[in-house]
Design a protein around this motif. Structure first.
Motif, PDB file in Angstrom:
ATOM      1  N   GLN A 199       1.007  -1.200   0.035  1.00  0.00           N
ATOM      2  CA  GLN A 199      -0.088   0.034  -0.175  1.00  0.00           C
ATOM      3  C   GLN A 199       0.794   1.281  -0.089  1.00  0.00           C
ATOM      4  N   VAL A 200       1.842   1.293   0.732  1.00  0.00           N
ATOM      5  CA  VAL A 200       2.836   2.255   0.812  1.00  0.00           C
ATOM      6  C   VAL A 200       3.490   2.701  -0.531  1.00  0.00           C
ATOM      7  N   ARG A 201       4.091   1.590  -0.953  1.00  0.00           N
ATOM      8  CA  ARG A 201       4.786   1.610  -2.565  1.00  0.00           C
ATOM      9  C   ARG A 201       3.693   2.050  -3.492  1.00  0.00           C
ATOM     10  N   GLN A 202       2.451   1.323  -3.392  1.00  0.00           N
ATOM     11  CA  GLN A 202       1.748   2.316  -4.344  1.00  0.00           C
ATOM     12  C   GLN A 202       1.378   3.836  -4.217  1.00  0.00           C
ATOM     13  N   MET A 203       1.294   4.127  -3.006  1.00  0.00           N
ATOM     14  CA  MET A 203       0.842   5.617  -2.637  1.00  0.00           C
ATOM     15  C   MET A 203       2.206   6.368  -3.114  1.00  0.00           C
ATOM     16  N   ILE A 204       3.281   5.943  -3.005  1.00  0.00           N
ATOM     17  CA  ILE A 204       4.677   6.681  -3.106  1.00  0.00           C
ATOM     18  C   ILE A 204       4.759   6.657  -5.087  1.00  0.00           C
ATOM     19  N   TRP A 205       4.000   5.583  -5.561  1.00  0.00           N
ATOM     20  CA  TRP A 205       4.145   5.627  -7.353  1.00  0.00           C
ATOM     21  C   TRP A 205       3.305   6.816  -7.575  1.00  0.00           C
ATOM     22  N   MET A 206       2.051   6.862  -6.777  1.00  0.00           N
ATOM     23  CA  MET A 206       1.019   7.839  -7.333  1.00  0.00           C
ATOM     24  C   MET A 206       1.610   9.205  -6.953  1.00  0.00           C
ATOM     25  N   LEU A 207       2.174   9.385  -5.687  1.00  0.00           N
ATOM     26  CA  LEU A 207       2.654  11.068  -5.363  1.00  0.00           C
ATOM     27  C   LEU A 207       3.744  11.317  -5.894  1.00  0.00           C
ATOM     28  N   LEU A 208       4.685  10.603  -6.253  1.00  0.00           N
ATOM     29  CA  LEU A 208       6.091  11.083  -6.314  1.00  0.00           C
ATOM     30  C   LEU A 208       6.229  11.830  -7.573  1.00  0.00           C
ATOM     31  N   PRO A 209       5.481  11.506  -8.751  1.00  0.00           N
ATOM     32  CA  PRO A 209       5.708  12.621  -9.996  1.00  0.00           C
ATOM     33  C   PRO A 209       4.922  14.122  -9.461  1.00  0.00           C
ATOM     34  N   THR A 210       3.938  14.106  -8.428  1.00  0.00           N
ATOM     35  CA  THR A 210       3.213  15.259  -8.311  1.00  0.00           C
ATOM     36  C   THR A 210       4.240  16.354  -7.454  1.00  0.00           C
ATOM     37  N   GLY A 211       5.092  15.706  -6.971  1.00  0.00           N
ATOM     38  CA  GLY A 211       5.825  16.651  -5.945  1.00  0.00           C
ATOM     39  C   GLY A 211       5.533  16.977  -4.658  1.00  0.00           C
ATOM     40  N   ARG A 212       4.420  15.782  -4.371  1.00  0.00           N
ATOM     41  CA  ARG A 212       3.776  15.924  -2.985  1.00  0.00           C
ATOM     42  C   ARG A 212       4.026  14.798  -2.215  1.00  0.00           C
ATOM     43  N   CYS A 213       5.046  14.079  -2.521  1.00  0.00           N
ATOM     44  CA  CYS A 213       5.357  12.770  -1.810  1.00  0.00           C
ATOM     45  C   CYS A 213       6.045  13.093  -0.693  1.00  0.00           C
ATOM     46  N   SER A 214       5.598  12.694   0.648  1.00  0.00           N
ATOM     47  CA  SER A 214       6.428  12.888   1.964  1.00  0.00           C
ATOM     48  C   SER A 214       5.608  11.801   2.668  1.00  0.00           C
ATOM     49  N   VAL A 215       6.408  11.595   3.770  1.00  0.00           N
ATOM     50  CA  VAL A 215       5.889  10.490   4.811  1.00  0.00           C
ATOM     51  C   VAL A 215       4.674  11.078   5.305  1.00  0.00           C
ATOM     52  N   GLU A 216       4.313  12.362   5.536  1.00  0.00           N
ATOM     53  CA  GLU A 216       3.245  12.871   6.110  1.00  0.00           C
ATOM     54  C   GLU A 216       2.120  12.633   5.188  1.00  0.00           C
ATOM     55  N   GLN A 217       2.236  12.868   3.848  1.00  0.00           N
ATOM     56  CA  GLN A 217       1.202  12.906   3.056  1.00  0.00           C
ATOM     57  C   GLN A 217       0.924  11.347   2.777  1.00  0.00           C
ATOM     58  N   VAL A 218       1.755  10.564   2.615  1.00  0.00           N
ATOM     59  CA  VAL A 218       1.367   9.165   2.412  1.00  0.00           C
ATOM     60  C   VAL A 218       0.696   8.581   3.804  1.00  0.00           C
ATOM     61  N   ALA A 219       1.180   8.905   4.790  1.00  0.00           N
ATOM     62  CA  ALA A 219       0.415   8.499   6.008  1.00  0.00           C
ATOM     63  C   ALA A 219      -0.974   8.989   6.203  1.00  0.00           C
ATOM     64  N   ALA A 220      -1.142  10.322   5.720  1.00  0.00           N
ATOM     65  CA  ALA A 220      -2.492  11.001   5.654  1.00  0.00           C
ATOM     66  C   ALA A 220      -3.369   9.842   4.792  1.00  0.00           C
TER      67      ALA A 220
END
Length: 348
Positions: free
Chosen positions: A233-254
Motif C-alpha cells: 500500500q505504501v509503495r503504491q501511494m509513493i508511485w502515485m504521489l512522487l511525480p506530483t511533487g507531493r510525496c512526503s511521509v506525512e502525505q502518504v501516512a494521511a
C-alpha cells in the motif's frame, strides 16, 4: 512481490495474437501463465507476467501497438464488479473517483490519480512494477480501455484534449491517432489522459443513489478481504504521489489514514523504513524513464522529486554504481533479446 490483476485483463489477447500468427500458448508458457487464465476472467494473475506476455507477443508480432489493439473491443463487463460503478453514480466525475478508489479490486498493479485545476482534469496512470520491466503494452492497454469507457458514457462525439505516453513514439502512430482522435504526445513525463473539467459534470441518466450506496458497501467488503500488506500500500501511494511533487511521509501516512509516527512504527514492525521504500520506487521509475524514454536528465530528476540534477546524479550513482547517462547508454547498447541489468544491488 508483483501485484495481481484479474485475468479479464487478457480479453482479446488470443484474437490479436492469432491475427499475427503468434503462438499464444507458447507465449503464455514463456510468461509463466496457465492457459486457463484465458477462460476464467476472475483468476488473479501477476501483473508483471501480463506485462512480460504483452511485450513478448508484441515483439513476436512485429508491432508496437499490441496492447492498443487489445483494447479496441473492450466492454464495461470486462471490469467485473467495477462495471457497476459506471451505472449508478450521479456524474461522470463521481464515477471516476469511485473507479479510482476501487481499481485495486481489478488490478493491484495499476494506480490512477485524478488531478483537476483551471478547467482541466488529468487522469494519470501508474503501472506499479518491480525492477526494469517494460510496460509499454500494458500502459497503452490501460489508457485505451479508460478512454473507451469514457466514450461509452460521454458518446462517440467526445474526445479528450490530449493523450500522453512516457515511451517513445512507434514507427507508425496511425492507429493511436485513429483510436484517440486527438493529439497524442509521446516522450511525455506522464502516462494519462487530459480532459476538460466540464466533460465530467455530465449527469449519468441511470444514476440511482440507493444502488450506488449498496455497490460501495459491497465493493468495500471485497476490498477489505483482499487488501494487500501495508508495504505494498505504501509503495503504491509513493508511485502515485512522487511525480506530483507531493510525496512526503506525512502525505502518504494521511492518505492511508495514519499519522507520521504510526506509519513509521508500522513499517518498523515490517523491517522497513519509508526512506527505503521511497528509494525502491525512485529506482524503478528512474530505470523506466532512462531505458524507455528520451527525456533530458533534468526532467527525470524533477519527476523523481529532486530539485537539482546534481542531487539526482549523486543519488543514482550511489545506488547504481554509475552515472544516469552511462546507465542509459548501456541500456541503449543492449542487443534485441538480451537481458538488460535489472537494477542496483539490493533492488529487485
Amino acid at each position: 512481490m508483483s501485484g495481481l490483476v484479474r485475468s479479464a485483463s487478457l480479453t482479446n489477447y488470443v484474437e490479436v495474437a492469432r491475427s499475427f500468427d503468434v503462438d499464444h500458448l507458447q507465449q503464455l508458457r514463456l510468461a509463466g501463465l496457465h492457459p486457463r487464465c484465458l477462460l476464467e476472467p476472475d483468476l488473479k494473475i501477476p501483473t508483471d507476467a501480463v506485462a512480460q506476455l504483452l511485450e513478448s507477443s508484441a515483439r513476436e508480432a512485429g508491432v508496437d501497438d499490441f496492447g492498443l489493439r487489445m483494447a479496441q473491443t473492450r466492454k464495461l463487463s470486462n471490469l467485473g464488479p467495477l462495471a457497476l460503478l459506471w451505472r449508478d453514480e450521479p456524474t461522470i466525475r463521481s464515477a471516476l473517483h469511485a473507479f479510482r478508489d476501487f481499481l485495486y479490486l481489478h488490478n493491484q498493479g495499476l494506480v490512477m490519480n485524478i488531478e483537476e485545476s483551471g478547467g482541466v482534469v488529468v487522469l494519470r496512470m501508474e503501472q506499479v512494477t518491480l525492477g526494469n520491466v517494460s510496460v509499454r503494452q500494458t500502459t497503452e492497454l490501460s489508457i485505451a480501455v479508460t478512454h473507451r469507457l469514457l466514450k461509452t458514457l460521454l458518446g462517440n462525439h467526445w474526445h479528450p484534449s490530449m493523450v500522453c505516453f512516457r515511451h517513445a513514439a512507434p514507427l507508425d502512430d496511425s492507429r493511436h491517432r485513429r483510436v484517440f482522435a486527438t493529439s497524442v504526445q509521446f516522450n511525455s513525463l506522464m502516462d494519462g489522459i487530459v480532459c476538460r473539467s466540464t466533460d465530467f459534470d455530465t449527469a449519468l441518466p441511470s444514476a440511482d443513489p440507493d444502488m450506488a450506496r449498496y455497490v460501495h458497501q459491497y465493493l468495500d467488503s471485497i476490498r477489505e478481504e483482499s487488501r494487500t500488506a501495508l508495504l505494498e500500500q505504501v509503495r503504491q501511494m509513493i508511485w502515485m504521489l512522487l511525480p506530483t511533487g507531493r510525496c512526503s511521509v506525512e502525505q502518504v501516512a494521511a492518505n492511508l489514514g495514519f499519522d507520521r509516527r504510526t506509519l513509521h512504527r508500522k513499517l518498523a514492525l515490517e523491517g522497513e523504513t519509508f526512506s527505503t521504500l521511497l528509494d525502491q520506487v525512485r529506482a524503478e521509475l528512474a530505470m523506466r524513464h532512462l531505458a524507455h524514454s528520451n527525456h533530458p536528465l533534468g526532467e527525470i530528476a524533477g519527476v523523481l522529486g529532486f530539485s537539482e540534477l546534481s542531487a539526482f546524479s549523486r543519488w543514482f550513482s550511489r545506488h547504481f554504481d554509475c552515472s544516469p547517462s552511462n546507465w542509459r547508454a548501456r541500456q541503449a547498447s543492449c542487443k534485441p533479446g538480451s537481458r538488460p541489468r535489472q537494477g542496483p544491488p539490493g533492488f529487485p
